[in-house]
Design a protein around this motif. Sequence first.
Motif, PDB file in Angstrom:
ATOM      1  N   LYS A   1       0.764  -1.162   0.035  1.00 51.93           N
ATOM      2  CA  LYS A   1       0.066   0.235  -0.149  1.00 51.93           C
ATOM      3  C   LYS A   1       0.856   1.451   0.070  1.00 51.93           C
ATOM      4  O   LYS A   1       0.296   2.254   0.629  1.00 51.93           O
ATOM      5  N   ALA A   2       2.005   1.226  -0.457  1.00 56.89           N
ATOM      6  CA  ALA A   2       2.809   2.323  -0.746  1.00 56.89           C
ATOM      7  C   ALA A   2       2.469   3.150  -1.964  1.00 56.89           C
ATOM      8  O   ALA A   2       2.816   4.303  -2.112  1.00 56.89           O
ATOM      9  N   GLY A   3       1.481   2.665  -2.768  1.00 57.51           N
ATOM     10  CA  GLY A   3       1.360   3.096  -3.879  1.00 57.51           C
ATOM     11  C   GLY A   3       1.908   2.664  -5.314  1.00 57.51           C
ATOM     12  O   GLY A   3       2.125   3.601  -6.147  1.00 57.51           O
ATOM     13  N   LYS A   4       2.562   1.640  -5.266  1.00 57.28           N
ATOM     14  CA  LYS A   4       3.488   0.976  -6.384  1.00 57.28           C
ATOM     15  C   LYS A   4       2.546   0.866  -7.604  1.00 57.28           C
ATOM     16  O   LYS A   4       3.032   1.253  -8.310  1.00 57.28           O
ATOM     17  N   SER A   5       1.452   0.038  -7.312  1.00 57.68           N
ATOM     18  CA  SER A   5       0.741  -0.132  -8.624  1.00 57.68           C
ATOM     19  C   SER A   5       0.267   1.189  -9.128  1.00 57.68           C
ATOM     20  O   SER A   5       0.078   1.286 -10.636  1.00 57.68           O
ATOM     21  N   THR A   6      -0.201   2.039  -8.227  1.00 51.93           N
ATOM     22  CA  THR A   6      -0.658   3.429  -8.895  1.00 51.93           C
ATOM     23  C   THR A   6       0.362   4.208  -9.560  1.00 51.93           C
ATOM     24  O   THR A   6       0.043   4.614 -10.839  1.00 51.93           O
ATOM     25  N   LEU A   7       1.420   3.999  -9.287  1.00 53.56           N
ATOM     26  CA  LEU A   7       2.917   4.842  -9.711  1.00 53.56           C
ATOM     27  C   LEU A   7       2.928   3.841 -11.109  1.00 53.56           C
ATOM     28  O   LEU A   7       3.294   4.515 -12.002  1.00 53.56           O
ATOM     29  N   LEU A   8       2.997   2.882 -11.181  1.00 47.97           N
ATOM     30  CA  LEU A   8       3.145   2.178 -12.452  1.00 47.97           C
ATOM     31  C   LEU A   8       2.056   2.400 -13.408  1.00 47.97           C
ATOM     32  O   LEU A   8       2.486   2.519 -14.507  1.00 47.97           O
ATOM     33  N   ASN A   9       0.999   2.334 -13.021  1.00 47.61           N
ATOM     34  CA  ASN A   9      -0.165   2.898 -13.865  1.00 47.61           C
ATOM     35  C   ASN A   9       0.182   4.279 -14.430  1.00 47.61           C
ATOM     36  O   ASN A   9      -0.029   4.533 -15.515  1.00 47.61           O
ATOM     37  N   ALA A  10       0.603   5.332 -13.418  1.00 46.58           N
ATOM     38  CA  ALA A  10       0.839   6.492 -13.964  1.00 46.58           C
ATOM     39  C   ALA A  10       2.077   6.507 -15.211  1.00 46.58           C
ATOM     40  O   ALA A  10       1.963   7.334 -16.028  1.00 46.58           O
ATOM     41  N   LEU A  11       3.071   5.729 -14.657  1.00 50.18           N
ATOM     42  CA  LEU A  11       4.166   5.587 -15.740  1.00 50.18           C
ATOM     43  C   LEU A  11       3.555   5.156 -16.986  1.00 50.18           C
ATOM     44  O   LEU A  11       4.187   5.660 -18.154  1.00 50.18           O
ATOM     45  N   LEU A  12       2.649   4.209 -17.249  1.00 52.88           N
ATOM     46  CA  LEU A  12       2.031   3.751 -18.288  1.00 52.88           C
ATOM     47  C   LEU A  12       0.936   4.477 -18.942  1.00 52.88           C
ATOM     48  O   LEU A  12       0.250   4.422 -19.894  1.00 52.88           O
ATOM     49  N   CYS A  13       0.725   5.830 -18.100  1.00 54.18           N
ATOM     50  CA  CYS A  13      -0.210   6.702 -18.477  1.00 54.18           C
ATOM     51  C   CYS A  13      -1.847   6.038 -18.559  1.00 54.18           C
ATOM     52  O   CYS A  13      -2.485   6.659 -19.497  1.00 54.18           O
ATOM     53  N   GLN A  14      -2.096   5.008 -17.998  1.00 49.87           N
ATOM     54  CA  GLN A  14      -3.434   4.237 -18.020  1.00 49.87           C
ATOM     55  C   GLN A  14      -3.581   3.631 -16.620  1.00 49.87           C
ATOM     56  O   GLN A  14      -2.608   2.774 -16.273  1.00 49.87           O
ATOM     57  N   ASP A  15      -4.841   3.516 -16.225  1.00 46.42           N
ATOM     58  CA  ASP A  15      -5.018   2.662 -15.019  1.00 46.42           C
ATOM     59  C   ASP A  15      -5.222   1.279 -15.573  1.00 46.42           C
ATOM     60  O   ASP A  15      -6.608   0.661 -15.199  1.00 46.42           O
ATOM     61  N   LEU A  16      -4.402   0.604 -15.807  1.00 48.73           N
ATOM     62  CA  LEU A  16      -4.490  -0.827 -16.428  1.00 48.73           C
ATOM     63  C   LEU A  16      -4.202  -1.929 -15.487  1.00 48.73           C
ATOM     64  O   LEU A  16      -4.989  -3.129 -15.445  1.00 48.73           O
ATOM     65  N   LEU A  17      -3.032  -1.583 -14.625  1.00 45.81           N
ATOM     66  CA  LEU A  17      -2.722  -2.807 -13.519  1.00 45.81           C
ATOM     67  C   LEU A  17      -3.993  -2.538 -12.337  1.00 45.81           C
ATOM     68  O   LEU A  17      -3.938  -1.598 -11.926  1.00 45.81           O
ATOM     69  N   PRO A  18      -4.595  -3.742 -11.915  1.00 42.77           N
ATOM     70  CA  PRO A  18      -5.683  -3.654 -10.923  1.00 42.77           C
ATOM     71  C   PRO A  18      -5.417  -3.092  -9.689  1.00 42.77           C
ATOM     72  O   PRO A  18      -4.104  -3.469  -9.155  1.00 42.77           O
ATOM     73  N   ALA A  19      -5.899  -2.365  -8.783  1.00 43.53           N
ATOM     74  CA  ALA A  19      -5.441  -2.124  -7.449  1.00 43.53           C
ATOM     75  C   ALA A  19      -6.640  -1.570  -6.853  1.00 43.53           C
ATOM     76  O   ALA A  19      -7.674  -1.396  -7.331  1.00 43.53           O
ATOM     77  N   ARG A  20      -6.695  -1.795  -5.296  1.00 36.39           N
ATOM     78  CA  ARG A  20      -7.943  -1.438  -4.767  1.00 36.39           C
ATOM     79  C   ARG A  20      -7.227  -0.821  -3.288  1.00 36.39           C
ATOM     80  O   ARG A  20      -6.196  -1.046  -2.864  1.00 36.39           O
ATOM     81  N   GLY A  21      -8.332  -0.690  -2.338  1.00 30.69           N
ATOM     82  CA  GLY A  21      -7.840  -0.193  -0.930  1.00 30.69           C
ATOM     83  C   GLY A  21      -6.963  -1.496  -0.163  1.00 30.69           C
ATOM     84  O   GLY A  21      -6.220  -1.081   0.408  1.00 30.69           O
ATOM     85  N   SER A  22      -7.501  -2.692  -0.250  1.00 32.65           N
ATOM     86  CA  SER A  22      -6.818  -3.838   0.409  1.00 32.65           C
ATOM     87  C   SER A  22      -5.675  -4.115  -0.791  1.00 32.65           C
ATOM     88  O   SER A  22      -5.713  -3.969  -2.022  1.00 32.65           O
ATOM     89  N   ALA A  23      -4.784  -4.931  -0.058  1.00 32.26           N
ATOM     90  CA  ALA A  23      -3.759  -5.350  -0.918  1.00 32.26           C
ATOM     91  C   ALA A  23      -4.352  -6.032  -2.275  1.00 32.26           C
ATOM     92  O   ALA A  23      -5.152  -7.181  -2.181  1.00 32.26           O
ATOM     93  N   MET A  24      -3.517  -6.014  -3.086  1.00 27.60           N
ATOM     94  CA  MET A  24      -3.877  -6.700  -4.703  1.00 27.60           C
ATOM     95  C   MET A  24      -3.118  -7.575  -5.192  1.00 27.60           C
ATOM     96  O   MET A  24      -3.282  -8.787  -5.419  1.00 27.60           O
ATOM     97  N   THR A  25      -1.758  -7.164  -5.398  1.00 23.89           N
ATOM     98  CA  THR A  25      -0.944  -7.911  -5.951  1.00 23.89           C
ATOM     99  C   THR A  25      -0.342  -9.118  -5.489  1.00 23.89           C
ATOM    100  O   THR A  25       0.041  -8.794  -4.388  1.00 23.89           O
ATOM    101  N   MET A  26      -0.437 -10.171  -6.203  1.00 26.75           N
ATOM    102  CA  MET A  26       0.143 -11.306  -5.791  1.00 26.75           C
ATOM    103  C   MET A  26       0.993 -12.060  -6.625  1.00 26.75           C
ATOM    104  O   MET A  26       2.128 -12.513  -6.210  1.00 26.75           O
ATOM    105  N   LEU A  27       0.740 -12.042  -8.025  1.00 22.08           N
ATOM    106  CA  LEU A  27       1.728 -12.301  -8.909  1.00 22.08           C
ATOM    107  C   LEU A  27       2.996 -11.256  -9.330  1.00 22.08           C
ATOM    108  O   LEU A  27       2.251 -10.253  -9.822  1.00 22.08           O
ATOM    109  N   PRO A  28       4.174 -11.405  -9.566  1.00 17.49           N
ATOM    110  CA  PRO A  28       4.837 -10.476 -10.484  1.00 17.49           C
ATOM    111  C   PRO A  28       4.418 -10.345 -11.626  1.00 17.49           C
ATOM    112  O   PRO A  28       3.843 -11.361 -12.390  1.00 17.49           O
TER     113      PRO A  28
END
Length: 442
Positions: free
Chosen positions: A60-87
């Motif tokens: 929840k440091a905002g990693k997926s949000t930052l990666l989405n921002a680098l991609l310029c699109q909200d592509l990788l799923p994220a939510r309030g609770s932990a989401m990413t399990m697989l690299p």
Amino acid sequence: MAAEPRSDLAALRADIERLLAEPGSPDSELVRRLQLALLDLSRAEAGTPEYRVVLAAPMKAGKSTLLNALLCQDLLPARGSAMTMLPTRVVVVPLGRQRRPVLRLAPHTAAALQELQSRLLHPENEAAVRQTTRGQQELAHVMGASCQRLAVAPVVGPYRGYRSVRRRLAMLNDTVRLAALVLPAGVLHAAVRDMQAPEVVVPVPWMAQDVHRYGHLVLIDTPGPDETLLSGVLDGLVIREFKDAHELLVVADATRVGSTAEASVRRLVQNARRERGPCGVLVAANRADLVRGPVPLRAVQRRVDPFEGPADRAVATNARLGLSAAGVLWPALSGSPGREHERAAGFLELVFPLDWEEVAPSVRPAQLRRWCTEAWHRSGVAELLDRFVTPLAVRPGFSALARTLAEVASVCRDLARNSGSDKRVAQLARQCDGIQRTMEVH
């Protein structure tokens, strides 16, 4: 790549393989580093090299949000609770070369995921699944009608388009999360042991189309190292990506500087450096907008990078603002035509949280775009791209190969010192230097 450098790479790889096959046991750490380098040399020799930037962060440091921002699109799923399990491997390509994101799974990875789905659907696990999804409603969709169809249908893909890729990634991650909560650790370990990270090829607007490229730039999303479900089962997948990284992009939460979560990231960085050698580290101090005054970037960098790299490799970011601005500036990437008003409203609500509904009717498109451009640069995401990411995307294969050759030369010199006057090892180091000079010419 020109034929001469490629043939030199083949000769270098063959010499390293002969060295590793000889009797005797050189320093095991140096040998591991050479074995990792062989993988990169093989890719370069085959003409398919890649420069891998692994993103790391506490939960929840905002990693997926930052990666989405680098991609310029909200592509990788994220939510309030932990989401990413697989690299997840994200291969970036110019927008003109490809219009839609494409998700691919290796056949054995798809088979492992399908096995997990089948086990979750088995009657013996019904009660445990029901109890778990009752307590974590965000996982309930895994066992819905869509999952029952997935259990009997191929899941290899490929999946094309923004919506399809985003939904599929959410399903894959939540399937693994539910399996980790319900199934015995041995079953889960057997299923994920040989998994490869799902790969998404994503078009981005900041890659120039007229620049000659050799290889690909790959951004790799990973779960937080403080994710409790990783311990003993899934942590091998994450460690594998770190060992194979050319660069680490560490996302630190600027509001939690000095937290215990940072220690887990620091250990990953330390282990990656030990295994890989001179791996670069970038630091994004995210959520900088929530901190009073300037973010102490050097202090944040020292907290997560035990090797204290150059002081100018840290950037303060507001990933949420950057992603919201990108949604307005590049609406075509979201794959949702007709939702421009919704994205504009989301941006205005973020920038004017108290009175955005009063502001919205009087905002003209040109003014909105100007505000979004200013917000994009103010977010720090543009600086992160311009200073660090975009230059790597110009010739990623050459960047990766140059780093690999430097690593091989460094290891060979260490081996030569350890073994006295071993001329063969010293010759390998000179071969690396010669190939690098050839690359500079070409």
